[in-house]
Design an enzyme around this catalytic site. Structure first.
Site, short mmCIF file in Angstrom:
data_model
loop_
_atom_site.label_atom_id
_atom_site.label_comp_id
_atom_site.label_asym_id
_atom_site.label_seq_id
_atom_site.Cartn_x
_atom_site.Cartn_y
_atom_site.Cartn_z
N SER A 173 0.85 -1.19 0.00
CA SER A 173 0.00 0.00 0.00
C SER A 173 0.89 1.25 0.00
CB SER A 173 -0.96 -0.04 1.19
OG SER A 173 -1.99 0.89 1.02
N HIS B 47 -7.60 -5.52 -1.02
CA HIS B 47 -6.44 -4.81 -0.48
C HIS B 47 -5.88 -5.49 0.77
CE1 HIS B 47 -3.94 -1.23 -0.63
NE2 HIS B 47 -4.16 -0.96 0.63
#
Length: 657
Positions: free
Chosen positions: A519, A631
């Site tokens: 990320s 994610h």
């Protein structure tokens, strides 16, 4: 002699979370979660503990996921959410023994719930279509034809969900647990969240934003609502995030947590106390320059969901604070006295506190302790372990302690981090080092167990992980400093940490350095290899490579880019200047790119652009795509894909380091 940790040890790890005291204060329940390898999923079951005898008993045995256990006020029943029939529904079980009964059959399931003090009703939140009452008749999906999805707003998708259901809103309802009768309490085309019910059952606290256009609305005002008349009193309506409310035992005060919009999503979370009679409000934690709550990033604890704040009968409040790499339990009085109720060098990731304030149930982890439930005496700090699910694993496997470090980063600011030596370290030998970078960026590494970091040490690597500017757990100035400066002071902080450990540790082989992160950590990995050739191998995960395209494709892109980079599509040049893709021509480090197919936060096109660009430039690169993953693959993804992800990382470093 202990053995080295392996990838497959993920399946040995047990998560102990959500401790919940019974009203009699003599017993409690908690949730135990572990990987089910056969089903390639997770099992979360309910367990009970008798605090006097310390006897621990499993209460549910299914293959479902159980969460959010809550006792009725008289302690005779326990309600919880379960995916026994695929979607979260509400179940109630008698605490003196007997079968659990399902009390809801709602089309979209139940999102959250609270007992009414009368013990005969449960308030809950569930999604329903516009103009449609709660129903026990789920729509059949088999014969549904594909329909176009008409987009008319900017917040139309979300990571972990995908496209948001159209014309669907979260509403509050009440169910009579004896008769099954359901009553809808809230109305209109708005989404509500339920936060608290007063001790006498006459008032609730909910949040709702009733603005017609919510594209640029980043607030969810809190309201105190009279159950009988439905009259609303505004508690707080400023921009920001507020919730986790709890009534004092005399119903005179209401505590809640929240962060205003001053520094956008980098603003410290505070603890507020609202006086119900006068309507006055104060910030109780003004004197602490650290955020209330748990901001730890790791890869093990499943379903860790601690209360925002807990009252005692003498009007003390207990809450978590993320500070200096710890998450501690803090206590505060209404007069403003404040003190830590737990010690240093650990992660309190779950808790409940006795009404008397004499003891707390806490779930605790540190770098070499996976996490268990403890009975913690608040006055003395004395502890008794109530569970030992991970004891055999910890006795069998060599886990490496993390050495805390402090060094000077950009602007001569102190930066904190940790250094782990490789498993089997021998004095006088040289070892490669891998730098790990966390996501967020407004999160933090901590004194907690992290399987991936332990795996790298078991593979023969030293591991450096630090909290550069932008990380939580430090001052408001520190966490805000990364905004509008991605790739600036944060990059300097990380590289200064590397220089510091190299100068202090002769065992590190400077010619064999690796870097990885996910990320924001993936963005920073991309940025690093575009700005230095010091690293011999790099792995970037769920990363950002291009802020220009991120603006339009991420579920949060159109506002997050402005909040963090300080630019939108009216300043494409600035977005491009902060984009690692711009510096792809400089990359000489072999770079493995890994990404989830269903990542809506950092969509996979970010990885595709970087991979194709590097291949076209004849750079050394690889690309791994993970199907049916979002994610959060490294934390909650399919177990087999989590194993595969770790194997790809270790194989890449093995090849180049």
């Amino acid at each position: 002699m202990k053995r080295k940790l392996t990838i497959e040890d993920l399946s040995r790890l047990v998560s102990v979370t959500q401790p919940t005291l019974a009203p009699n204060q003599q017993e409690a329940v908690f949730v135990q979660t572990k990987i089910d390898e056969k089903e390639n999923t997770y099992q979360a079951n309910l367990w009970h503990v008798d605090l006097a005898s310390k006897k621990v008993t499993q209460w549910t045995h299914g293959k479902e996921k159980v969460s959010s256990p809550l006792y009725s006020q008289d302690g005779t029943e326990l309600a919880y959410l379960s995916t026994r029939e695929d979607i979260n529904q509400l179940y109630v079980v008698p605490t003196n023994g007997g079968e659990a009964r399902k009390v809801t059959s709602l089309e979209k399931g139940v999102a959250s719930f609270l007992w009414s003090p009368c013990g005969k009703k449960i308030w809950f939140v569930a999604s329903l279509k516009e103009g449609k009452l709660f129903t026990d008749d789920p729509e059949k999906e088999e014969n549904k034809k594909p329909e176009p999805y008409i987009v008319d707003k900017m917040k139309y998708k979300m990571d972990g969900t995908g496209l948001l259901p159209q014309d669907t809103y979260k509403h509050i309802g009440v169910i009579n647990t004896q008769t099954g009768e359901v009553t809808q309490f809230t109305e209109g085309n708005y989404s509500y969240a339920l936060h608290a019910i007063s001790q006498d059952g006459t008032k609730i606290v909910f949040s709702v934003n009733r603005s017609e256009n919510q594209d640029f609305e980043f607030r969810q005002p809190l309201y105190l609502v009279d159950v009988e008349s439905k009259q609303e009193t505004t508690i707080i309506e400023e921009d920001g995030n507020f919730g986790g409310a709890a009534f004092s035992f005399d119903d005179a005060k209401l505590a809640f947590v929240g962060s205003e919009g001053t520094y956008k999503n980098a603003t410290h979370t505070e603890l507020y106390v609202y006086d119900i009679e006068s309507g006055s409000r104060e910030v109780l934690t003004e004197g602490i320059d650290a955020p209330v709550g748990d901001y730890v990033v790791a890869d093990h604890q499943q379903g860790s969901n601690a209360p925002s704040v807990v009252w005692t009968k003498d009007n003390h409040l207990y809450f978590q604070v993320s500070t200096m790499g710890d998450v501690r339990l803090y206590a505060a009085s209404l007069e403003g006295e404040m003190y830590p109720a737990t010690g240093d060098d650990e992660h309190i990731y779950g808790y409940d506190v006795a009404k008397s304030g004499e003891f707390a149930l806490v779930t605790i982890s540190n770098p070499t302790k996976v996490g268990e439930l403890y009975l913690h005496t608040i006055a003395t700090g004395e502890r008794q372990a109530l569970t030992s699910f991970n004891a055999s694993f910890e006795n069998e496997v060599e886990l490496i302690p993390a050495q805390a470090i402090v060094y000077k980063g950009a602007k001569e600011w102190d930066v904190h981090g940790w250094l782990m030596k490789p498993t089997g370290y021998v004095e006088g030998q040289k070892y490669p080092l891998i730098v790990e970078i966390h996501g967020g960026p407004h999160a933090m590494y901590a004194n907690t167990f992290f399987h991936e970091l332990q795996l790298l040490t078991a593979q023969g690597y030293g591991v450096l992980y630090v909290n550069p500017r932008g990380s939580h757990g430090y001052s408001q100035q520190f966490v805000d400093a990364v905004r509008d400066d991605y790739g600036g002071g944060d990059y300097e902080d990380i590289m200064a940490g590397l220089d510091f450990v190299l100068s202090e540790n002769t065992w590190i082989d400077e010619s064999r350095l690796g870097v990885t992160g996910g990320s924001y950590g993936g963005f920073m990995t991309n940025w690093i290899v575009g700005h230095t050739n010091r690293f011999k191998a790099a792995v970037t995960l769920r990363s950002i490579s291009n802020w220009v395209s991120f603006f339009g494709v991420s579920d949060i892109g159109y506002y997050f880019s402005d909040w963090q980079i300080g630019a939108d599509m009216t300043d494409v040049e600035k977005l491009w200047d902060h984009s690692p893709l711009k510096y792809a021509k400089n990359i000489e480090t072999p770079l493995l790119i890994m990404h989830s197919e269903k990542d809506f936060r950092c969509p996979i096109e970010q990885a595709e652009q970087l991979y194709i660009t590097l291949k076209q430039m004849k750079k050394e690169t690889g690309f791994v795509r993970f199907p049916d993953s979002d994610h959060n693959l490294s934390r909650t993804g399919y177990p087999n894909l989590r194993y595969a992800r770790l194997k790809q990382i270790t194989d890449w470093f093995d090849k180049y380091l």
